[in-house]
Design a protein around this motif. Structure first.
Motif, PDB file in Angstrom:
ATOM      1  N   ILE A  66       0.878  -1.116  -0.027  1.00 54.00           N
ATOM      2  CA  ILE A  66      -0.129  -0.086  -0.149  1.00 54.00           C
ATOM      3  C   ILE A  66       0.915   1.104   0.151  1.00 54.00           C
ATOM      4  CG2 ILE A  66      -1.657   1.285   1.273  1.00 54.00           C
ATOM      5  CD1 ILE A  66      -2.575  -1.697   2.244  1.00 54.00           C
ATOM      6  N   ALA A  67       1.925   1.339   0.879  1.00 47.24           N
ATOM      7  CA  ALA A  67       2.934   2.540   0.963  1.00 47.24           C
ATOM      8  C   ALA A  67       3.505   2.586  -0.190  1.00 47.24           C
ATOM      9  CB  ALA A  67       3.543   2.146   2.196  1.00 47.24           C
ATOM     10  N   LYS A  68       3.946   1.437  -1.029  1.00 48.16           N
ATOM     11  CA  LYS A  68       5.028   1.795  -2.188  1.00 48.16           C
ATOM     12  C   LYS A  68       4.183   1.981  -3.448  1.00 48.16           C
ATOM     13  CE  LYS A  68       8.901  -0.732  -0.492  1.00 48.16           C
ATOM     14  NZ  LYS A  68       9.481  -2.162  -0.344  1.00 48.16           N
ATOM     15  N   THR A  69       2.852   1.514  -3.523  1.00 50.68           N
ATOM     16  CA  THR A  69       2.191   1.557  -4.685  1.00 50.68           C
ATOM     17  C   THR A  69       0.897   2.349  -4.793  1.00 50.68           C
ATOM     18  OG1 THR A  69       0.768  -0.445  -4.142  1.00 50.68           O
ATOM     19  CG2 THR A  69       2.877  -0.982  -5.281  1.00 50.68           C
ATOM     20  N   GLY A  70       0.509   2.636  -3.562  1.00 49.55           N
ATOM     21  CA  GLY A  70      -0.819   3.325  -3.286  1.00 49.55           C
ATOM     22  C   GLY A  70      -2.173   2.554  -3.863  1.00 49.55           C
ATOM     23  N   ARG A  71      -2.007   1.191  -3.817  1.00 50.62           N
ATOM     24  CA  ARG A  71      -2.950   0.291  -4.121  1.00 50.62           C
ATOM     25  C   ARG A  71      -3.769   0.135  -2.903  1.00 50.62           C
ATOM     26  NH1 ARG A  71      -0.045  -5.235  -6.172  1.00 50.62           N
ATOM     27  NH2 ARG A  71       1.422  -3.914  -7.812  1.00 50.62           N
ATOM     28  N   SER A  72      -5.195   0.022  -2.997  1.00 48.06           N
ATOM     29  CA  SER A  72      -6.175  -0.351  -1.879  1.00 48.06           C
ATOM     30  C   SER A  72      -5.595  -1.623  -1.317  1.00 48.06           C
ATOM     31  CB  SER A  72      -7.436  -0.418  -2.375  1.00 48.06           C
ATOM     32  OG  SER A  72      -7.507  -1.792  -2.894  1.00 48.06           O
ATOM     33  N   GLU A  73      -6.167  -1.569   0.188  1.00 49.29           N
ATOM     34  CA  GLU A  73      -5.782  -3.077   1.034  1.00 49.29           C
ATOM     35  C   GLU A  73      -6.476  -4.041   0.239  1.00 49.29           C
ATOM     36  OE1 GLU A  73      -6.990  -2.833   4.910  1.00 49.29           O
ATOM     37  OE2 GLU A  73      -6.319  -4.592   5.445  1.00 49.29           O
ATOM     38  N   ALA A  74      -7.564  -4.120  -0.374  1.00 53.37           N
ATOM     39  CA  ALA A  74      -8.170  -5.110  -0.968  1.00 53.37           C
ATOM     40  C   ALA A  74      -7.230  -5.673  -2.171  1.00 53.37           C
ATOM     41  CB  ALA A  74      -9.691  -4.828  -1.659  1.00 53.37           C
ATOM     42  N   GLU A  75      -6.640  -4.629  -2.800  1.00 54.51           N
ATOM     43  CA  GLU A  75      -5.787  -4.870  -4.224  1.00 54.51           C
ATOM     44  C   GLU A  75      -4.620  -5.610  -3.530  1.00 54.51           C
ATOM     45  OE1 GLU A  75      -7.145  -1.402  -7.388  1.00 54.51           O
ATOM     46  OE2 GLU A  75      -5.740  -0.924  -5.514  1.00 54.51           O
ATOM     47  N   ALA A  76      -4.024  -5.032  -2.537  1.00 59.83           N
ATOM     48  CA  ALA A  76      -2.803  -5.262  -2.009  1.00 59.83           C
ATOM     49  C   ALA A  76      -3.032  -6.857  -1.608  1.00 59.83           C
ATOM     50  CB  ALA A  76      -2.197  -4.690  -0.979  1.00 59.83           C
TER      51      ALA A  76
END
Ligand code: NDP
Length: 253
Positions: free
Chosen positions: A196-206
């Motif tokens: 999440i921190a490195k890519t800005g993805r959502s928790e569900a995506e991560a």
């Protein structure tokens, strides 16, 4: 095996190791848990009604391991079972994985198990009984991108497991590896946070990065891994040695 075995679980203060320690204590075993952080071990024991003996040590430090095992064996008697669950993960591209990371992972994930095995084997030979179970990984059997050092150490741990099993095959001591897929512990919680921190993805995506590797589409629970260890600890599993038992929803077949 006798009713009240003494079982030592390294990495027993959290995650998979703690689930194993709890499950074994619930069957009546005397269980020692080891890890570096004594406060975490003590908290884990308190949460189990003080059923676990907390003994702090860094498994990579052979002298510290010798002292910790001497303490545990004095207080709980000879160990008839050892579960090596202490382990660490570092994630980085190969080109950014320096010798410091390779050495740190080798020291904990491989030498840590070697040091603990050295401590229990003489006693197991005297008891004429023994179970050694190494918590390896699906990364002992296949590669994953960005964890070259981790996968190499987990392959090495499985190689050690198989060779030691053969060396001990003419004794009642069995040596096996349990290979979980992605399991719901701090290791995965931290990895999801990193993504999440490195890519800005959502928790569900991560999270999907991990659940997607498992054909059942979920994370393994630490309790499922513990159930496998209960069976390996039983007399029914006395012919199982040198095995890599995969608990991963069909990720490896
Ligand atoms: P945790 O981080 O919860 O557990 C790791 C444990 O190891 C901690 O309790 C930690 O305690 C202990 N530990 C780490 N380094 C040392 C050391 N040098 N000396 C003594 N103890 C140490 O994660 P898991 O429960 O997930 O991991 C347990 C094992 O399962 C590991 O070997 C891991 O590689 C393996 N595994 C995990 C998977 C997953 O997806 N979660 C999948 C497959 C395998 P402390 O920090 O106090 O020392």
């Amino acid at each position: 095996m006798s009713d009240r075995r003494h079982v030592i679980v390294t990495g027993g203060g959290s995650g998979i190791g703690l689930a194993i320690a709890r499950a074994l204590a619930a069957t009546g075993d005397k269980v020692t848990i080891m890890g570096r952080a004594l406060d975490r071990l003590e908290r884990a024991s308190r949460e189990c009604g003080n059923a676990l003996l907390p003994v702090a040590c860094d498994v990579g430090d052979e002298t510290a391991v010798g002292n910790a095992f001497a303490d545990a064996l004095t207080r709980n008697g000879p160990a008839s079972m050892l579960v090596n669950a202490a382990g660490i993960v570092r994630t980085a591209p190969f080109a950014k994985t320096g010798d410091d990371v390779w050495n740190a992972l080798w020291r904990t994930n491989v030498l840590g198990a070697v040091h603990a095995c050295r401590q229990v084997l003489p006693g197991m030979r005297s008891l004429k009984s023994g179970r050694i179970i190494n918590i390896a990984s699906t990364a002992s059997l296949k590669g994953y991108a960005y964890v070259s050092a981790y996968a190499a150490t987990k392959h090495a741990l499985l190689g050690m497991t198989r060779s030691l099993a053969l060396e001990l095959a003419n004794t009642p001591i069995t040596v096996n590896a349990v290979c979980p897929g992605y399991t719901e512990t701090d290791i995965i919680r931290d990895a999801v946070g990193d993504i999440i921190a490195k890519t800005g993805r959502s928790e569900a995506e991560a999270m999907a990065t991990f659940t997607g590797a498992n054909p059942q589409g979920r994370l393994i629970t630490p309790e499922e891994v513990a159930e496998t260890i209960l069976w390996l600890a039983s007399d029914a599993a006395r012919s199982m040695t040198g095995q890599a038992i995969v608990v991963a929803g069909g990720e490896i077949m």
